[in-house]
Write an enzyme that holds these catalytic residues in place. Sequence first.
Site, short mmCIF file in Angstrom:
data_model
loop_
_atom_site.label_atom_id
_atom_site.label_comp_id
_atom_site.label_asym_id
_atom_site.label_seq_id
_atom_site.Cartn_x
_atom_site.Cartn_y
_atom_site.Cartn_z
N ASP A 90 -5.17 -125.15 -54.23
CA ASP A 90 -4.85 -126.36 -55.00
C ASP A 90 -3.52 -126.26 -55.73
OD1 ASP A 90 -5.83 -124.49 -56.81
OD2 ASP A 90 -6.73 -125.99 -58.11
N GLU A 111 -2.36 -115.63 -66.93
CA GLU A 111 -3.61 -114.90 -66.72
C GLU A 111 -3.38 -113.84 -65.64
OE1 GLU A 111 -6.93 -118.37 -67.55
OE2 GLU A 111 -6.18 -118.06 -65.51
N THR A 113 -10.84 -116.32 -71.60
CA THR A 113 -10.41 -116.73 -70.26
C THR A 113 -10.72 -118.21 -70.03
OG1 THR A 113 -10.75 -114.50 -69.38
CG2 THR A 113 -10.69 -116.31 -67.79
N ASP A 117 -2.20 -124.15 -58.04
CA ASP A 117 -1.96 -123.74 -59.42
C ASP A 117 -1.75 -122.24 -59.59
OD1 ASP A 117 -4.57 -123.02 -58.93
OD2 ASP A 117 -5.43 -124.02 -60.69
N ARG A 118 -2.07 -121.43 -58.57
CA ARG A 118 -1.86 -119.99 -58.66
C ARG A 118 -0.70 -119.55 -57.77
NH1 ARG A 118 -7.33 -117.37 -60.17
NH2 ARG A 118 -8.66 -119.16 -60.49
N SER A 163 -5.19 -113.31 -63.25
CA SER A 163 -5.70 -113.83 -61.98
C SER A 163 -4.69 -114.75 -61.29
CB SER A 163 -7.03 -114.54 -62.20
OG SER A 163 -6.91 -115.54 -63.21
N ASP A 174 -2.13 -120.80 -53.88
CA ASP A 174 -3.53 -120.96 -53.52
C ASP A 174 -3.81 -122.38 -53.02
OD1 ASP A 174 -3.46 -122.40 -55.90
OD2 ASP A 174 -5.42 -121.68 -56.57
N LYS A 204 -2.24 -124.44 -65.08
CA LYS A 204 -1.32 -123.45 -64.53
C LYS A 204 -0.61 -124.08 -63.34
CE LYS A 204 -5.46 -121.15 -62.65
NZ LYS A 204 -6.46 -121.54 -63.67
N SER A 248 -10.23 -124.87 -54.72
CA SER A 248 -9.39 -123.95 -55.50
C SER A 248 -8.82 -122.87 -54.59
CB SER A 248 -10.17 -123.36 -56.67
OG SER A 248 -9.31 -122.60 -57.49
N HIS A 249 -9.07 -121.59 -54.94
CA HIS A 249 -8.55 -120.48 -54.15
C HIS A 249 -9.62 -119.87 -53.27
CE1 HIS A 249 -10.29 -118.99 -57.84
NE2 HIS A 249 -10.41 -117.79 -57.32
#
Length: 570
Positions: A325, A411, A392, A327-328, A413, A323, A424, A153-154
Amino acid sequence: MQCLEEERFYMKCRAAYLSVFRSSLVNMTSKDQLCTVLQHAGRNPSQKALDKYWPPGTKKLNFDDFCEILKKEKPAEPDQLMRIFKKFDSGEKMSPKEVDEIFSLADINEDGKLDYAEIGRLVIGQNGIMSTPAVSCVIRKIKAVGGIILTASHNPGGPNGDFGIKFNISSGGPAPEGITDKIFQISKSLQEYHICPELKVDLSTIGKQTFEIDTFKPFTVEIVDSVESYAEMLRDIFDFAALKELLSGPNSINIRLDAMHGVVGPYVKKIVCEELGSPAYSAVNCVPSEDFGGHHPDPNLTYAADLVNTMKGGEYDFGAAFDGDGDRNMVLGKHGFFVNPSDSVAVISANFTSIPYFQKTGVKGLARSMPTSRALDNVAKALKMPLYETHTGWKYFGNLMDAGKLSLCGEESFGTGSDHIREKDGLWAVLAWLSILATRKQSVEDIMKDHWQKFGRNFFTRYDYEEVDSDAANKMIEHLQTTMFDKAFVGQKFSSGDKTYQVDKADNFEYTDPVDGSVSKGQGLRIIFSDGSRIIFRLSGTGSAGATIRLYIDSYEKDPQKIYQDPQVN
Protein backbone atom coordinates in the site's frame (compact mmCIF):
# COMPACT_ATOMS: atom_id res chain seq x y z
CA MET A 1 -28.94 16.48 38.94
CA GLN A 2 -27.57 19.70 37.46
CA CYS A 3 -23.99 18.51 38.04
CA LEU A 4 -24.78 15.23 36.28
CA GLU A 5 -26.20 17.06 33.25
CA GLU A 6 -23.17 19.34 33.11
CA GLU A 7 -20.88 16.31 33.23
CA ARG A 8 -22.79 14.67 30.36
CA PHE A 9 -22.63 17.87 28.35
CA TYR A 10 -18.88 18.11 28.91
CA MET A 11 -18.41 14.47 27.85
CA LYS A 12 -20.33 15.15 24.61
CA CYS A 13 -18.19 18.23 24.00
CA ARG A 14 -15.00 16.24 24.50
CA ALA A 15 -16.21 13.35 22.29
CA ALA A 16 -16.97 15.74 19.43
CA TYR A 17 -13.66 17.58 19.85
CA LEU A 18 -11.59 14.39 19.94
CA SER A 19 -13.30 13.04 16.83
CA VAL A 20 -11.62 15.89 14.94
CA PHE A 21 -8.44 16.81 16.84
CA ARG A 22 -7.68 13.72 18.94
CA SER A 23 -6.72 16.01 21.85
CA SER A 24 -8.68 18.65 23.79
CA LEU A 25 -5.39 20.59 24.17
CA VAL A 26 -5.20 21.31 20.42
CA ASN A 27 -6.60 24.71 19.40
CA MET A 28 -8.94 25.37 16.49
CA THR A 29 -7.14 27.60 14.03
CA SER A 30 -9.80 28.29 11.39
CA LYS A 31 -13.50 28.89 10.95
CA ASP A 32 -13.74 25.67 8.93
CA GLN A 33 -12.38 23.67 11.87
CA LEU A 34 -14.96 25.25 14.18
CA CYS A 35 -17.72 24.33 11.73
CA THR A 36 -16.48 20.73 11.49
CA VAL A 37 -16.33 20.26 15.27
CA LEU A 38 -19.82 21.73 15.70
CA GLN A 39 -21.14 19.34 13.07
CA HIS A 40 -19.54 16.41 14.89
CA ALA A 41 -21.42 17.60 17.98
CA GLY A 42 -24.75 17.41 16.13
CA ARG A 43 -25.02 21.11 15.23
CA ASN A 44 -25.46 22.72 11.82
CA PRO A 45 -24.29 26.34 12.25
CA SER A 46 -25.19 28.99 9.73
CA GLN A 47 -22.55 31.15 8.10
CA LYS A 48 -23.88 34.09 10.13
CA ALA A 49 -23.38 32.14 13.36
CA LEU A 50 -19.85 31.11 12.37
CA ASP A 51 -18.99 34.73 11.57
CA LYS A 52 -20.23 35.70 15.05
CA TYR A 53 -18.14 33.05 16.80
CA TRP A 54 -15.09 33.69 14.60
CA PRO A 55 -14.93 37.46 14.02
CA PRO A 56 -12.17 39.02 11.86
CA GLY A 57 -8.77 38.85 13.53
CA THR A 58 -9.47 35.61 15.39
CA LYS A 59 -6.43 33.32 15.26
CA LYS A 60 -7.50 30.46 17.48
CA LEU A 61 -10.17 29.09 19.83
CA ASN A 62 -9.62 26.43 22.46
CA PHE A 63 -11.70 23.59 23.83
CA ASP A 64 -13.33 25.75 26.51
CA ASP A 65 -14.38 28.26 23.84
CA PHE A 66 -15.94 25.40 21.90
CA CYS A 67 -17.96 24.28 24.94
CA GLU A 68 -19.37 27.78 25.40
CA ILE A 69 -20.31 28.01 21.71
CA LEU A 70 -21.97 24.60 21.83
CA LYS A 71 -24.26 25.79 24.64
CA LYS A 72 -25.55 28.53 22.32
CA GLU A 73 -26.12 26.37 19.23
CA LYS A 74 -29.30 24.29 19.03
CA PRO A 75 -29.00 20.62 17.98
CA ALA A 76 -29.65 20.07 14.27
CA GLU A 77 -32.61 18.11 12.97
CA PRO A 78 -31.85 14.57 11.67
CA ASP A 79 -32.38 15.55 8.01
CA GLN A 80 -29.89 18.40 8.46
CA LEU A 81 -27.27 16.05 9.84
CA MET A 82 -27.76 13.74 6.85
CA ARG A 83 -26.62 16.57 4.59
CA ILE A 84 -23.49 17.29 6.64
CA PHE A 85 -21.57 14.07 6.16
CA LYS A 86 -21.10 14.08 2.41
CA LYS A 87 -17.42 13.57 1.80
CA PHE A 88 -15.73 10.24 2.00
CA ASP A 89 -12.50 9.25 0.28
CA SER A 90 -11.79 5.67 -0.73
CA GLY A 91 -8.62 4.27 -2.16
CA GLU A 92 -6.16 1.39 -2.43
CA LYS A 93 -5.91 -1.52 -4.83
CA MET A 94 -9.13 -3.49 -5.18
CA SER A 95 -10.53 -5.71 -7.87
CA PRO A 96 -13.24 -4.11 -10.05
CA LYS A 97 -15.73 -6.50 -8.47
CA GLU A 98 -14.85 -5.33 -4.95
CA VAL A 99 -15.15 -1.68 -5.98
CA ASP A 100 -18.56 -2.26 -7.53
CA GLU A 101 -19.71 -3.97 -4.35
CA ILE A 102 -18.66 -0.94 -2.30
CA PHE A 103 -20.65 1.35 -4.57
CA SER A 104 -23.71 -0.90 -4.64
CA LEU A 105 -23.94 -1.16 -0.86
CA ALA A 106 -26.40 1.11 0.89
CA ASP A 107 -25.33 2.78 4.10
CA ILE A 108 -26.97 2.18 7.47
CA ASN A 109 -28.98 4.72 9.40
CA GLU A 110 -29.73 5.05 13.09
CA ASP A 111 -32.76 2.73 12.85
CA GLY A 112 -30.65 -0.21 11.68
CA LYS A 113 -32.15 0.03 8.18
CA LEU A 114 -30.34 1.06 5.06
CA ASP A 115 -30.39 4.50 3.54
CA TYR A 116 -28.25 6.05 0.83
CA ALA A 117 -29.03 9.50 2.21
CA GLU A 118 -26.25 9.18 4.79
CA ILE A 119 -23.49 9.21 2.17
CA GLY A 120 -23.92 11.58 -0.73
CA ARG A 121 -20.44 11.54 -2.25
CA LEU A 122 -17.56 9.14 -2.68
CA VAL A 123 -14.11 10.14 -3.96
CA ILE A 124 -11.93 7.34 -5.29
CA GLY A 125 -8.70 6.99 -7.19
CA GLN A 126 -8.76 6.19 -10.89
CA ASN A 127 -9.01 2.45 -11.55
CA GLY A 128 -9.59 1.83 -7.86
CA ILE A 129 -5.97 2.58 -6.93
CA MET A 130 -4.69 4.95 -4.28
CA SER A 131 -1.74 4.49 -1.94
CA THR A 132 -2.23 4.87 1.80
CA PRO A 133 -0.09 8.06 1.90
CA ALA A 134 -2.11 9.47 -1.01
CA VAL A 135 -5.38 8.70 0.81
CA SER A 136 -4.13 10.67 3.81
CA CYS A 137 -3.07 13.49 1.50
CA VAL A 138 -6.43 13.66 -0.29
CA ILE A 139 -8.48 13.48 2.92
CA ARG A 140 -6.61 16.51 4.21
CA LYS A 141 -6.80 18.35 0.89
CA ILE A 142 -10.56 18.01 0.34
CA LYS A 143 -11.32 18.17 4.09
CA ALA A 144 -13.16 14.88 3.98
CA VAL A 145 -14.86 13.45 7.05
CA GLY A 146 -12.74 10.34 6.62
CA GLY A 147 -11.47 7.69 4.25
CA ILE A 148 -11.91 3.96 3.76
CA ILE A 149 -8.84 1.98 2.67
CA LEU A 150 -9.15 -1.60 1.46
CA THR A 151 -5.72 -3.15 1.74
CA ALA A 152 -3.53 -6.17 2.28
CA SER A 153 -0.79 -3.77 3.44
CA HIS A 154 2.56 -5.61 3.31
CA ASN A 155 0.95 -9.08 3.41
CA PRO A 156 0.12 -11.50 0.57
CA GLY A 157 -3.02 -10.38 -1.31
CA GLY A 158 -5.54 -11.86 -3.71
CA PRO A 159 -8.70 -13.95 -3.21
CA ASN A 160 -6.91 -16.29 -0.81
CA GLY A 161 -4.67 -13.67 0.78
CA ASP A 162 -5.10 -10.89 3.31
CA PHE A 163 -7.80 -8.26 2.96
CA GLY A 164 -8.23 -5.50 5.53
CA ILE A 165 -10.44 -2.46 5.91
CA LYS A 166 -8.94 0.69 7.44
CA PHE A 167 -10.77 3.84 8.42
CA ASN A 168 -8.86 7.12 8.55
CA ILE A 169 -10.32 10.16 10.25
CA SER A 170 -10.48 13.75 9.03
CA SER A 171 -6.86 14.44 10.03
CA GLY A 172 -5.84 11.82 7.46
CA GLY A 173 -4.53 9.45 10.13
CA PRO A 174 -5.69 6.05 11.40
CA ALA A 175 -8.84 6.11 13.50
CA PRO A 176 -8.19 5.96 17.26
CA GLU A 177 -9.44 3.01 19.27
CA GLY A 178 -12.47 4.94 20.53
CA ILE A 179 -13.81 5.20 16.98
CA THR A 180 -12.88 1.70 15.82
CA ASP A 181 -14.44 0.20 18.95
CA LYS A 182 -17.68 2.05 18.24
CA ILE A 183 -17.68 0.85 14.62
CA PHE A 184 -17.22 -2.71 15.86
CA GLN A 185 -20.11 -2.41 18.30
CA ILE A 186 -22.41 -1.06 15.59
CA SER A 187 -21.38 -3.89 13.25
CA LYS A 188 -22.69 -6.44 15.76
CA SER A 189 -26.20 -4.97 15.61
CA LEU A 190 -26.60 -4.83 11.81
CA GLN A 191 -29.62 -6.84 10.72
CA GLU A 192 -29.51 -6.48 6.94
CA TYR A 193 -28.06 -4.56 4.04
CA HIS A 194 -29.37 -3.79 0.57
CA ILE A 195 -27.44 -3.63 -2.69
CA CYS A 196 -28.06 -2.06 -6.07
CA PRO A 197 -26.70 -4.62 -8.58
CA GLU A 198 -27.39 -2.30 -11.52
CA LEU A 199 -25.21 0.47 -10.13
CA LYS A 200 -21.99 0.31 -12.12
CA VAL A 201 -19.23 2.90 -11.86
CA ASP A 202 -16.71 3.67 -14.60
CA LEU A 203 -13.49 3.67 -12.58
CA SER A 204 -11.32 4.52 -15.57
CA THR A 205 -12.81 7.93 -16.36
CA ILE A 206 -11.85 10.95 -14.25
CA GLY A 207 -14.83 13.09 -13.31
CA LYS A 208 -18.12 12.99 -11.44
CA GLN A 209 -20.80 10.38 -11.99
CA THR A 210 -24.24 10.90 -10.49
CA PHE A 211 -26.78 8.17 -9.78
CA GLU A 212 -30.46 8.30 -8.82
CA ILE A 213 -31.13 5.68 -6.15
CA ASP A 214 -34.87 5.02 -5.80
CA THR A 215 -36.41 8.05 -4.08
CA PHE A 216 -33.20 9.21 -2.42
CA LYS A 217 -31.15 12.21 -3.34
CA PRO A 218 -28.49 11.93 -6.08
CA PHE A 219 -25.50 9.80 -5.16
CA THR A 220 -22.22 11.17 -6.55
CA VAL A 221 -19.04 9.24 -7.25
CA GLU A 222 -16.01 11.33 -8.16
CA ILE A 223 -13.08 9.58 -9.84
CA VAL A 224 -9.83 11.51 -9.35
CA ASP A 225 -6.28 11.19 -10.62
CA SER A 226 -4.66 8.86 -8.10
CA VAL A 227 -1.26 10.50 -8.33
CA GLU A 228 -1.66 14.23 -8.98
CA SER A 229 -2.71 15.51 -5.53
CA TYR A 230 0.07 13.49 -3.91
CA ALA A 231 2.62 14.66 -6.52
CA GLU A 232 1.56 18.26 -5.99
CA MET A 233 2.21 17.86 -2.27
CA LEU A 234 5.69 16.41 -2.87
CA ARG A 235 6.59 19.32 -5.16
CA ASP A 236 6.04 21.65 -2.21
CA ILE A 237 8.21 19.48 0.07
CA PHE A 238 11.25 18.73 -2.09
CA ASP A 239 13.47 20.58 -4.55
CA PHE A 240 12.37 18.81 -7.73
CA ALA A 241 14.91 20.71 -9.84
CA ALA A 242 17.78 19.35 -7.72
CA LEU A 243 16.29 15.85 -7.79
CA LYS A 244 15.92 16.00 -11.57
CA GLU A 245 19.57 17.03 -11.88
CA LEU A 246 20.55 14.08 -9.66
CA LEU A 247 18.51 11.55 -11.65
CA SER A 248 18.85 12.81 -15.22
CA GLY A 249 21.62 15.46 -15.30
CA PRO A 250 25.15 15.08 -16.71
CA ASN A 251 26.40 13.47 -13.49
CA SER A 252 23.25 11.51 -12.73
CA ILE A 253 23.18 8.43 -10.53
CA ASN A 254 21.57 5.11 -11.43
CA ILE A 255 18.69 4.03 -9.22
CA ARG A 256 16.54 0.91 -8.96
CA LEU A 257 13.07 1.15 -7.42
CA ASP A 258 10.94 -1.98 -6.88
CA ALA A 259 7.20 -1.33 -6.39
CA MET A 260 6.64 -5.07 -5.75
CA HIS A 261 3.40 -4.93 -7.82
CA GLY A 262 1.79 -2.75 -5.15
CA VAL A 263 -0.16 0.48 -5.58
CA VAL A 264 2.92 2.72 -5.46
CA GLY A 265 3.95 1.66 -8.98
CA PRO A 266 2.04 4.41 -10.85
CA TYR A 267 3.41 7.00 -8.40
CA VAL A 268 7.00 5.90 -9.02
CA LYS A 269 6.50 5.91 -12.79
CA LYS A 270 4.81 9.31 -12.96
CA ILE A 271 6.89 11.17 -10.35
CA VAL A 272 10.34 9.58 -10.47
CA CYS A 273 10.52 8.53 -14.11
CA GLU A 274 8.31 10.95 -16.04
CA GLU A 275 8.75 14.09 -13.96
CA LEU A 276 12.21 13.68 -12.45
CA GLY A 277 13.66 12.03 -15.54
CA SER A 278 14.96 8.74 -14.19
CA PRO A 279 15.08 6.13 -17.02
CA ALA A 280 12.05 3.87 -17.35
CA TYR A 281 14.15 0.78 -16.59
CA SER A 282 15.01 2.19 -13.14
CA ALA A 283 11.50 1.32 -11.89
CA VAL A 284 10.39 -2.32 -11.88
CA ASN A 285 7.26 -4.27 -10.91
CA CYS A 286 5.23 -1.08 -11.24
CA VAL A 287 2.00 -2.60 -12.58
CA PRO A 288 -0.31 -3.09 -9.56
CA SER A 289 -1.60 -6.62 -9.21
CA GLU A 290 -4.45 -7.84 -7.02
CA ASP A 291 -2.23 -10.64 -5.69
CA PHE A 292 1.03 -8.66 -5.99
CA GLY A 293 2.22 -11.01 -8.70
CA GLY A 294 2.00 -13.93 -6.30
CA HIS A 295 4.69 -12.40 -4.09
CA HIS A 296 4.82 -11.08 -0.54
CA PRO A 297 5.01 -7.26 -0.86
CA ASP A 298 7.07 -6.65 2.26
CA PRO A 299 10.15 -4.44 1.64
CA ASN A 300 12.83 -6.29 3.55
CA LEU A 301 15.93 -8.33 2.75
CA THR A 302 13.92 -11.56 2.52
CA TYR A 303 10.96 -10.64 0.33
CA ALA A 304 12.77 -8.03 -1.77
CA ALA A 305 15.62 -10.48 -2.49
CA ASP A 306 15.48 -9.78 -6.25
CA LEU A 307 16.27 -6.12 -5.63
CA VAL A 308 19.00 -7.01 -3.13
CA ASN A 309 20.69 -9.34 -5.62
CA THR A 310 20.43 -6.75 -8.40
CA MET A 311 21.98 -4.09 -6.17
CA LYS A 312 24.86 -6.39 -5.26
CA GLY A 313 25.95 -6.31 -8.91
CA GLY A 314 27.15 -2.72 -8.51
CA GLU A 315 25.29 -1.26 -11.49
CA TYR A 316 23.01 0.89 -9.37
CA ASP A 317 23.95 3.58 -6.83
CA PHE A 318 20.67 3.65 -4.93
CA GLY A 319 17.87 1.14 -4.49
CA ALA A 320 14.52 1.05 -2.72
CA ALA A 321 11.52 -1.24 -2.35
CA PHE A 322 7.96 -0.45 -1.29
CA ASP A 323 5.17 -2.49 0.28
CA GLY A 324 1.70 -3.23 -1.07
CA ASP A 325 0.00 0.00 0.00
CA GLY A 326 3.02 2.28 -0.39
CA ASP A 327 3.65 3.37 3.18
CA ARG A 328 6.75 1.27 3.96
CA ASN A 329 10.17 1.37 2.35
CA MET A 330 13.61 -0.23 2.35
CA VAL A 331 16.72 1.69 1.26
CA LEU A 332 19.85 0.11 -0.21
CA GLY A 333 23.15 1.54 -1.37
CA LYS A 334 25.56 0.35 -4.05
CA HIS A 335 26.60 -3.31 -3.83
CA GLY A 336 23.50 -3.98 -1.70
CA PHE A 337 24.54 -1.85 1.28
CA PHE A 338 21.55 -2.14 3.66
CA VAL A 339 20.21 0.85 5.57
CA ASN A 340 18.47 -0.27 8.74
CA PRO A 341 15.08 1.50 9.10
CA SER A 342 16.12 2.79 12.53
CA ASP A 343 19.21 4.37 10.94
CA SER A 344 17.18 5.68 8.01
CA VAL A 345 15.00 7.99 10.10
CA ALA A 346 18.08 9.09 12.06
CA VAL A 347 19.97 10.06 8.89
CA ILE A 348 16.98 11.94 7.45
CA SER A 349 16.61 13.82 10.74
CA ALA A 350 20.32 14.66 10.91
CA ASN A 351 20.15 16.02 7.35
CA PHE A 352 16.79 17.78 7.53
CA THR A 353 18.24 20.95 5.98
CA SER A 354 18.51 19.04 2.68
CA ILE A 355 14.69 19.14 2.46
CA PRO A 356 13.11 22.56 1.66
CA TYR A 357 9.95 21.72 3.64
CA PHE A 358 11.93 21.61 6.89
CA GLN A 359 13.90 24.69 5.93
CA LYS A 360 10.55 26.52 6.01
CA THR A 361 8.87 24.84 8.99
CA GLY A 362 11.85 23.84 11.11
CA VAL A 363 11.80 20.58 13.06
CA LYS A 364 9.51 20.67 16.08
CA GLY A 365 10.50 17.29 17.45
CA LEU A 366 11.55 13.72 16.63
CA ALA A 367 9.86 10.44 17.58
CA ARG A 368 10.26 6.70 17.29
CA SER A 369 8.29 3.67 18.41
CA MET A 370 9.67 2.01 21.54
CA PRO A 371 11.24 -1.07 19.83
CA THR A 372 13.02 1.12 17.25
CA SER A 373 16.73 1.59 17.98
CA ARG A 374 18.00 4.64 19.81
CA ALA A 375 19.89 5.93 16.77
CA LEU A 376 17.34 8.75 16.55
CA ASP A 377 17.90 9.62 20.23
CA ASN A 378 21.56 10.33 19.49
CA VAL A 379 20.57 12.79 16.76
CA ALA A 380 17.95 14.49 18.94
CA LYS A 381 20.47 14.94 21.73
CA ALA A 382 23.14 16.40 19.41
CA LEU A 383 20.67 18.76 17.71
CA LYS A 384 18.94 19.61 21.02
CA MET A 385 15.53 18.55 19.73
CA PRO A 386 12.67 16.97 21.72
CA LEU A 387 12.56 13.17 21.37
CA TYR A 388 9.42 11.11 21.98
CA GLU A 389 9.45 7.34 22.54
CA THR A 390 5.92 6.13 21.76
CA HIS A 391 3.79 3.03 21.80
CA THR A 392 3.85 1.17 18.45
CA GLY A 393 1.26 2.58 16.02
CA TRP A 394 1.28 5.58 13.72
CA LYS A 395 -1.74 7.14 15.43
CA TYR A 396 0.48 7.97 18.42
CA PHE A 397 2.75 9.97 16.14
CA GLY A 398 -0.32 11.66 14.66
CA ASN A 399 -1.42 12.90 18.06
CA LEU A 400 1.95 14.57 18.57
CA MET A 401 1.86 16.06 15.07
CA ASP A 402 -1.64 17.49 15.57
CA ALA A 403 -0.40 19.15 18.76
CA GLY A 404 2.54 20.74 16.92
CA LYS A 405 5.15 18.72 18.80
CA LEU A 406 6.48 16.42 16.07
CA SER A 407 7.95 16.75 12.57
CA LEU A 408 9.91 13.52 11.82
CA CYS A 409 9.37 9.97 13.00
CA GLY A 410 9.95 6.31 12.20
CA GLU A 411 9.50 2.66 13.15
CA GLU A 412 11.86 -0.29 12.96
CA SER A 413 9.29 -2.06 10.77
CA PHE A 414 10.35 -0.04 7.68
CA GLY A 415 8.03 2.92 8.28
CA THR A 416 9.26 6.52 7.99
CA GLY A 417 7.36 9.78 7.73
CA SER A 418 6.79 13.38 8.73
CA ASP A 419 4.00 15.79 9.56
CA HIS A 420 3.17 16.46 5.88
CA ILE A 421 0.47 13.77 6.24
CA ARG A 422 -0.66 11.46 9.05
CA GLU A 423 0.62 8.15 7.66
CA LYS A 424 4.07 6.73 7.06
CA ASP A 425 5.14 7.42 3.50
CA GLY A 426 7.46 5.19 1.48
CA LEU A 427 8.02 7.40 -1.56
CA TRP A 428 8.49 10.47 0.63
CA ALA A 429 11.27 8.62 2.50
CA VAL A 430 12.98 7.69 -0.78
CA LEU A 431 12.84 11.28 -2.08
CA ALA A 432 14.19 12.43 1.30
CA TRP A 433 17.20 10.13 0.86
CA LEU A 434 17.71 11.26 -2.74
CA SER A 435 17.61 14.88 -1.54
CA ILE A 436 20.38 14.09 0.93
CA LEU A 437 22.43 12.44 -1.84
CA ALA A 438 21.89 15.49 -4.06
CA THR A 439 23.03 17.86 -1.30
CA ARG A 440 25.99 15.91 0.05
CA LYS A 441 27.13 14.35 -3.23
CA GLN A 442 28.17 11.16 -1.43
CA SER A 443 27.14 7.53 -1.73
CA VAL A 444 24.60 5.94 0.61
CA GLU A 445 27.36 3.96 2.30
CA ASP A 446 29.59 6.99 2.84
CA ILE A 447 26.70 9.02 4.26
CA MET A 448 25.86 6.18 6.62
CA LYS A 449 29.46 5.72 7.76
CA ASP A 450 29.91 9.45 8.34
CA HIS A 451 26.75 9.37 10.43
CA TRP A 452 28.08 6.55 12.61
CA GLN A 453 31.39 8.35 13.06
CA LYS A 454 29.56 11.43 14.29
CA PHE A 455 26.77 9.93 16.40
CA GLY A 456 27.98 6.40 17.15
CA ARG A 457 26.19 3.31 15.87
CA ASN A 458 23.25 1.37 17.26
CA PHE A 459 23.66 -2.23 16.10
CA PHE A 460 20.06 -3.34 15.78
CA THR A 461 18.40 -6.63 14.93
CA ARG A 462 15.01 -8.24 15.47
CA TYR A 463 13.98 -11.88 15.70
CA ASP A 464 10.39 -13.10 15.39
CA TYR A 465 9.41 -16.47 16.86
CA GLU A 466 6.01 -17.28 15.39
CA GLU A 467 3.31 -19.85 16.24
CA VAL A 468 4.84 -20.51 19.65
CA ASP A 469 2.71 -22.45 22.14
CA SER A 470 0.69 -19.77 23.95
CA ASP A 471 0.97 -21.29 27.41
CA ALA A 472 4.71 -21.76 27.07
CA ALA A 473 5.12 -18.20 25.77
CA ASN A 474 3.19 -16.75 28.70
CA LYS A 475 5.24 -18.78 31.17
CA MET A 476 8.45 -17.52 29.59
CA ILE A 477 7.30 -13.89 29.89
CA GLU A 478 6.26 -14.47 33.51
CA HIS A 479 9.69 -15.96 34.26
CA LEU A 480 11.39 -12.97 32.60
CA GLN A 481 9.32 -10.54 34.65
CA THR A 482 10.19 -12.36 37.87
CA THR A 483 13.89 -12.16 37.02
CA MET A 484 13.84 -8.57 35.74
CA PHE A 485 11.78 -7.09 38.55
CA ASP A 486 13.92 -8.61 41.30
CA LYS A 487 15.66 -5.72 43.06
CA ALA A 488 19.00 -7.47 42.63
CA PHE A 489 18.71 -7.47 38.83
CA VAL A 490 19.50 -3.78 38.33
CA GLY A 491 23.25 -3.34 38.50
CA GLN A 492 24.09 -6.82 37.27
CA LYS A 493 26.74 -7.11 34.55
CA PHE A 494 26.69 -9.30 31.44
CA SER A 495 29.55 -9.81 29.00
CA SER A 496 29.60 -10.53 25.28
CA GLY A 497 32.94 -10.65 23.49
CA ASP A 498 35.01 -7.75 24.76
CA LYS A 499 31.98 -5.72 25.89
CA THR A 500 30.37 -5.63 29.32
CA TYR A 501 26.80 -4.43 29.78
CA GLN A 502 25.50 -3.25 33.15
CA VAL A 503 21.74 -3.23 33.77
CA ASP A 504 20.57 0.33 34.45
CA LYS A 505 16.79 -0.21 34.27
CA ALA A 506 14.26 -3.02 33.79
CA ASP A 507 10.56 -2.38 33.18
CA ASN A 508 7.42 -3.11 31.20
CA PHE A 509 7.16 -0.11 28.88
CA GLU A 510 4.35 2.29 29.65
CA TYR A 511 3.56 5.21 27.35
CA THR A 512 1.86 8.34 28.63
CA ASP A 513 0.73 10.53 25.76
CA PRO A 514 2.10 14.04 26.42
CA VAL A 515 -0.83 15.54 24.52
CA ASP A 516 -3.95 13.97 26.04
CA GLY A 517 -2.50 12.15 29.03
CA SER A 518 -3.75 8.72 27.92
CA VAL A 519 -1.71 5.78 29.20
CA SER A 520 -0.79 2.58 27.31
CA LYS A 521 0.59 -0.08 29.63
CA GLY A 522 2.35 -3.41 29.14
CA GLN A 523 3.92 -2.61 25.78
CA GLY A 524 7.04 -4.75 26.13
CA LEU A 525 9.68 -5.87 28.60
CA ARG A 526 12.81 -3.72 28.44
CA ILE A 527 16.26 -4.32 29.82
CA ILE A 528 18.18 -1.05 29.48
CA PHE A 529 21.92 -0.95 30.00
CA SER A 530 24.06 1.93 31.24
CA ASP A 531 25.41 2.76 27.74
CA GLY A 532 21.89 2.95 26.26
CA SER A 533 21.90 -0.56 24.77
CA ARG A 534 18.65 -2.51 25.17
CA ILE A 535 17.04 -5.93 24.97
CA ILE A 536 13.27 -5.94 24.40
CA PHE A 537 10.73 -8.77 24.51
CA ARG A 538 7.22 -8.37 23.14
CA LEU A 539 4.47 -11.00 23.17
CA SER A 540 1.51 -10.86 20.81
CA GLY A 541 -1.17 -13.03 19.26
CA THR A 542 -1.85 -15.45 22.09
CA GLY A 543 -4.81 -17.02 20.30
CA SER A 544 -5.57 -20.44 18.82
CA ALA A 545 -2.87 -20.02 16.16
CA GLY A 546 -0.23 -19.63 18.81
CA ALA A 547 1.79 -16.69 19.99
CA THR A 548 4.52 -14.53 18.47
CA ILE A 549 7.52 -13.52 20.55
CA ARG A 550 9.55 -10.62 19.21
CA LEU A 551 13.09 -10.10 20.45
CA TYR A 552 14.86 -6.80 19.74
CA ILE A 553 18.58 -6.25 20.28
CA ASP A 554 19.87 -2.67 20.31
CA SER A 555 23.59 -2.40 21.11
CA TYR A 556 25.28 1.00 21.12
CA GLU A 557 28.89 1.36 19.96
CA LYS A 558 30.88 4.60 19.84
CA ASP A 559 34.36 3.16 19.22
CA PRO A 560 35.23 4.27 15.63
CA GLN A 561 37.22 1.04 15.17
CA LYS A 562 34.17 -1.15 15.83
CA ILE A 563 31.26 0.62 14.15
CA TYR A 564 31.60 -1.23 10.83
CA GLN A 565 31.02 -4.74 12.21
CA ASP A 566 28.17 -7.02 11.09
CA PRO A 567 25.13 -6.43 13.36
CA GLN A 568 24.19 -10.10 13.16
CA VAL A 569 27.41 -11.18 14.87
CA ASN A 570 28.27 -8.07 16.88
